[in-house]
Design a protein around this motif. Sequence first.
Motif, PDB file in Angstrom:
ATOM      1  N   GLN A 103      -5.923  -0.052  -4.355  1.00 47.87           N
ATOM      2  CA  GLN A 103      -5.479   0.588  -2.721  1.00 47.87           C
ATOM      3  C   GLN A 103      -7.093   0.111  -1.620  1.00 47.87           C
ATOM      4  N   GLN A 160      -6.672   4.174  -6.957  1.00 49.41           N
ATOM      5  CA  GLN A 160      -6.751   4.425  -5.472  1.00 49.41           C
ATOM      6  C   GLN A 160      -7.986   3.068  -5.587  1.00 49.41           C
ATOM      7  N   ALA A 199       1.977   1.779  -3.443  1.00 46.36           N
ATOM      8  CA  ALA A 199       1.082   1.777  -4.337  1.00 46.36           C
ATOM      9  C   ALA A 199       0.684   3.640  -4.273  1.00 46.36           C
ATOM     10  N   GLU A 200       0.349   3.776  -2.721  1.00 48.74           N
ATOM     11  CA  GLU A 200       1.077   5.759  -2.154  1.00 48.74           C
ATOM     12  C   GLU A 200       1.771   6.653  -3.538  1.00 48.74           C
ATOM     13  N   LEU A 206       1.109  -0.595  -0.011  1.00 46.36           N
ATOM     14  CA  LEU A 206      -0.137   0.286   0.279  1.00 46.36           C
ATOM     15  C   LEU A 206       0.487   1.327  -0.050  1.00 46.36           C
TER      16      LEU A 206
END
Length: 328
Positions: free
Chosen positions: A160, A157, A103-104, A100
């Motif tokens: 996510q 997103q 990915a952010e 995560l």
Amino acid sequence: MSRVSDTRQRTREAAAQLVVGGKRPHEITVDQIYTAIQQGSRTTINDELKLWKDERTKADALGADLPAAVADAMRTLWVSAVEQGEAVFAEQRGALETALAEAEQQRNAALQTRADAMEMATALTEQCETLRHEVAAQQARVETEMGAKNQALQDGQALQQRFITLQTETAEQIERIRQAQTEQAEEFQAAISSRDAAFQIERDKANERLEIAQARMLQEIDAAREGQRRAENQLTKARERLEQQQASLAELRLDAGRHRRELAERDIRLEALATTVAERDRMVIELAAVRGQLEGMGTAVQSLEARAKAAEARLTQTPAPPRKRRQH
């Protein structure tokens, strides 16, 4: 992982530690748990502590009908299985949190790239006011590419959110496995094997879904980057065309200056010609007036001549007066 799930997990860990420290399960209170973990609401801690005490009560009741050695072995095996499950869960949670975070970071990088592209488009728009129609068309294409990039970010997103959902589902599945283990204590060893196998399958599936999601997200990011490169190429071409058109505009301005000078010279010649024409018109008017006077004088002369001829004719036709006789 959500804050509530983490509080429940730490409540169970703190209760187990208090038992190891000599506390009996029914003596453990909510305040003792809160003092140990320092997080969460007392309501959440109370609910989880009740579940934990019920599980311990059932396990103790089951162990009461068994020989002490068997009951101790069963409790030891149960504690070991729970610890193993919690360790696997913590490991998977760390992996998901790492994915995560990556990915952010990628999303932030894409947002920064988008911001840079928007600043470049804005600067180009300010420089190309004289060619706003063409630049507007280019800007529309850039905004289309930005829309594709925004869609990729939204998909990231969504991925996510899917990671969070998958994490929650995994936690719920682990909780169901624990409840099944407690309810089927008489088949403890078989239940643990089944739970480990099911958990391994779920973890493999979760890892597989995570890898697929990461691959898809990387493909979408590559597509967004390719769109950005195309937009930059189009902006470069637009800038080149703008420079060419600016050079053409400079030449047109020089031609316009030359034409203005020629027009000014023509205006001077036209003014001189107009002055000449006006002088000519004035002379024509004066000549017309003189001609009118001459015609009037000619008419008067003709009238006088006619009158003279008429008078002469009358004189010719009138008889001579008689002579007077002399008197003797």
